[in-house]
Design a protein around this motif. Structure first.
Motif, PDB file in Angstrom:
ATOM      1  N   ALA A 129       0.806  -1.225   0.000  1.00  0.00           N
ATOM      2  CA  ALA A 129       0.000   0.000   0.000  1.00  0.00           C
ATOM      3  C   ALA A 129       0.838   1.273   0.000  1.00  0.00           C
ATOM      4  N   GLY A 130       2.135   1.149   0.201  1.00  0.00           N
ATOM      5  CA  GLY A 130       2.994   2.327   0.195  1.00  0.00           C
ATOM      6  C   GLY A 130       2.880   3.189   1.433  1.00  0.00           C
ATOM      7  N   VAL A 131       2.481   2.595   2.538  1.00  0.00           N
ATOM      8  CA  VAL A 131       2.320   3.345   3.787  1.00  0.00           C
ATOM      9  C   VAL A 131       3.562   3.151   4.653  1.00  0.00           C
ATOM     10  N   SER A 132       4.229   4.236   4.968  1.00  0.00           N
ATOM     11  CA  SER A 132       5.396   4.175   5.850  1.00  0.00           C
ATOM     12  C   SER A 132       5.300   5.167   7.003  1.00  0.00           C
ATOM     13  N   LYS A 133       4.452   6.174   6.851  1.00  0.00           N
ATOM     14  CA  LYS A 133       4.256   7.169   7.897  1.00  0.00           C
ATOM     15  C   LYS A 133       2.766   7.446   8.037  1.00  0.00           C
ATOM     16  N   PRO A 134       2.323   7.972   9.191  1.00  0.00           N
ATOM     17  CA  PRO A 134       0.888   8.163   9.413  1.00  0.00           C
ATOM     18  C   PRO A 134       0.191   8.956   8.315  1.00  0.00           C
ATOM     19  N   GLU A 135       0.852   9.975   7.763  1.00  0.00           N
ATOM     20  CA  GLU A 135       0.215  10.796   6.726  1.00  0.00           C
ATOM     21  C   GLU A 135      -0.131  10.001   5.476  1.00  0.00           C
ATOM     22  N   ASP A 136       0.533   8.877   5.270  1.00  0.00           N
ATOM     23  CA  ASP A 136       0.227   8.046   4.100  1.00  0.00           C
ATOM     24  C   ASP A 136      -1.165   7.422   4.185  1.00  0.00           C
ATOM     25  N   LEU A 137      -1.750   7.415   5.379  1.00  0.00           N
ATOM     26  CA  LEU A 137      -3.098   6.861   5.528  1.00  0.00           C
ATOM     27  C   LEU A 137      -4.131   7.653   4.743  1.00  0.00           C
ATOM     28  N   TYR A 138      -3.828   8.923   4.422  1.00  0.00           N
ATOM     29  CA  TYR A 138      -4.755   9.717   3.609  1.00  0.00           C
ATOM     30  C   TYR A 138      -4.969   9.103   2.223  1.00  0.00           C
ATOM     31  N   ASP A 139      -3.997   8.349   1.740  1.00  0.00           N
ATOM     32  CA  ASP A 139      -4.005   7.886   0.351  1.00  0.00           C
ATOM     33  C   ASP A 139      -4.625   6.506   0.174  1.00  0.00           C
ATOM     34  N   ILE A 140      -5.140   5.917   1.246  1.00  0.00           N
ATOM     35  CA  ILE A 140      -5.684   4.568   1.166  1.00  0.00           C
ATOM     36  C   ILE A 140      -7.092   4.527   1.761  1.00  0.00           C
ATOM     37  N   SER A 141      -7.744   3.392   1.596  1.00  0.00           N
ATOM     38  CA  SER A 141      -9.051   3.156   2.230  1.00  0.00           C
ATOM     39  C   SER A 141      -8.856   2.231   3.423  1.00  0.00           C
ATOM     40  N   ALA A 204      -0.392  -8.290   5.150  1.00  0.00           N
ATOM     41  CA  ALA A 204      -0.473  -6.983   5.820  1.00  0.00           C
ATOM     42  C   ALA A 204       0.375  -6.974   7.086  1.00  0.00           C
ATOM     43  N   THR A 205       0.737  -5.767   7.517  1.00  0.00           N
ATOM     44  CA  THR A 205       1.613  -5.580   8.675  1.00  0.00           C
ATOM     45  C   THR A 205       0.949  -4.659   9.692  1.00  0.00           C
ATOM     46  N   TYR A 206       1.112  -4.992  10.951  1.00  0.00           N
ATOM     47  CA  TYR A 206       0.604  -4.148  12.042  1.00  0.00           C
ATOM     48  C   TYR A 206       1.406  -2.847  12.097  1.00  0.00           C
ATOM     49  N   MET A 207       0.704  -1.710  12.187  1.00  0.00           N
ATOM     50  CA  MET A 207       1.394  -0.425  12.115  1.00  0.00           C
ATOM     51  C   MET A 207       0.874   0.577  13.145  1.00  0.00           C
ATOM     52  N   PHE A 208       1.743   1.492  13.516  1.00  0.00           N
ATOM     53  CA  PHE A 208       1.470   2.701  14.296  1.00  0.00           C
ATOM     54  C   PHE A 208       0.937   2.425  15.699  1.00  0.00           C
ATOM     55  N   ASP A 209       1.272   1.262  16.240  1.00  0.00           N
ATOM     56  CA  ASP A 209       0.961   0.945  17.651  1.00  0.00           C
ATOM     57  C   ASP A 209      -0.495   1.216  18.007  1.00  0.00           C
ATOM     58  N   SER A 210      -1.401   0.788  17.148  1.00  0.00           N
ATOM     59  CA  SER A 210      -2.817   1.095  17.371  1.00  0.00           C
ATOM     60  C   SER A 210      -3.337   0.511  18.678  1.00  0.00           C
ATOM     61  N   LYS A 211      -2.833  -0.639  19.092  1.00  0.00           N
ATOM     62  CA  LYS A 211      -3.325  -1.250  20.334  1.00  0.00           C
ATOM     63  C   LYS A 211      -3.049  -0.360  21.548  1.00  0.00           C
ATOM     64  N   ASP A 212      -1.956   0.387  21.485  1.00  0.00           N
ATOM     65  CA  ASP A 212      -1.614   1.266  22.605  1.00  0.00           C
ATOM     66  C   ASP A 212      -2.573   2.440  22.735  1.00  0.00           C
TER      67      ASP A 212
END
Length: 342
Positions: A129-141, A204-212
């Motif tokens: 998906a090309g996501v490496s930083k939080p701002e990249d979430l704008y570009d995906i669903s 898929a990979t777990y990202m941005f420590d969402s569980k915390d």
């Protein structure tokens, strides 16, 4: 028009108090006797429901006086809430987010205990998906179930990383549909609890420590009318679930508990083992009504108010918490006093 208004009012009353309509009335029971011996319980594949699996396997409901336990399967606590409103469940055990929403929308429900504390919402992002930083979430669903705890976690992620919530493309999907959509690249991320999160680990990979960022609790919830009409039944049901909770939390029982739940939920034992600590982490005590319980509810309440999901006035969690039963069966677990009384 008048007849239509009467019909609408009648329908609302039936929905709000449906829990009472589910069960046939009996003669007044003797003191301490169960008013109902047939109950309907919610069941889901995640391992917090190992409590129900163990209690069923070991016959503890029968020991408590229940003659029939009907199990209804759901993919999320939100959907089980609809069953509670319709009078199709005796007790509801969802994440705390839909409880807040339902209470603020006028449905008379009350929290009586805590089945599990489980900050376990995984943000899983496709590897391509090309996501490496939080701002990249704008570009995906991003797929999640609107109104679930996952939506509150996403809001906390937005605030942590200074994102614009309005720029995120959120797709409302139940957990099974999230998995399918992610695999078809119709969405590029999902935010969901186990076991669904584990079923996409190959892509898929777990990202941005969402569980915390989670404030998720799984409370025990009844319709107010159920508590008032069937107090002995409610107490007995809570006793069974707290007995199961104590047994499942004991690490010496884990091997057996995992096997029982794998069998009851018809899942591979390996999957049950993989998600076990998301729900039964020894560092996260279960069952208590304490300040953490209050703060977690208040955190998700603030989210719903900030996003316009609920309006003023805001009911505090203690206003719809009843600690009377827990004070009888597990007094040391009551650290805060609920304000609701039958």
């Amino acid at each position: 028009m008048k007849n239509r208004s009467i019909f609408c009012v009648t329908l609302i009353i039936l929905l709000c108090f449906g829990a009472a309509a589910l069960f046939a009335a009996r003669d007044k029971p003797a003191e301490g006797e169960l008013e109902l011996t047939e109950i309907v319980l919610q069941f889901q594949p995640n391992t917090l429901f190992a409590v129900q699996s163990v209690a069923l396997e070991k016959g503890w409901f029968e020991e408590a006086g229940f003659e029939k336990v009907i199990i209804k399967n759901f993919t999320s606590g939100n959907l089980a809430g609809e069953a509670l409103i319709a009078g199709e469940l005796s007790m509801w055990v969802p994440g705390n987010m839909p409880v807040i929403s339902m209470r603020h929308n006028g449905v008379p429900i009350v929290v009586t205990g805590m089945l599990n504390v489980c900050p376990a919402e995984y943000l899983m992002v496709r590897n391509d998906a090309g996501v490496s930083k939080p701002e990249d979430l704008y570009d995906i669903s991003i797929g999640l179930m609107v109104g679930s705890t996952a939506q509150g976690v996403l809001w906390n992620l937005v605030n942590k990383y200074g994102l614009d919530n309005e720029r995120l493309n959120v797709v409302n999907l139940a957990p099974p549909e999230q998995i399918t959509a992610l695999r078809n690249n119709e969405i590029q991320a999902l935010l969901v609890w186990p076991p669904a999160a584990y079923k996409v680990k190959d892509i898929a990979t777990y990202m941005f420590d969402s569980k915390d960022l989670s404030h998720t609790n799984v409370p025990m919830v009844f319709a107010e009318s159920f508590i008032k009409k069937y107090p002995n039944t409610a107490r007995a049901l809570m006793e069974v679930l707290y007995r199961g909770q104590d047994w499942v939390a004991d690490q010496s029982n884990w091997d057996e508990a995992k096997k029982i739940h794998a069998k009851r939920s018809e899942q591979p034992l390996e999957l049950v083992e993989e998600m076990w600590l998301d729900y039964w982490n020894p560092k996260q005590p279960n069952g208590h009504l304490d300040q953490d319980f209050v703060d977690d509810f208040r955190g998700y309440t603030a989210f719903q108010k900030a996003t316009g999901r609920i309006q003023e006035p805001i009911s505090d969690i203690l206003e719809y918490t009843y600690t009377g039963i827990l004070e009888e069966i597990r007094p040391s677990y009551v650290k805060v006093k609920g304000l609701w009384t039958p």
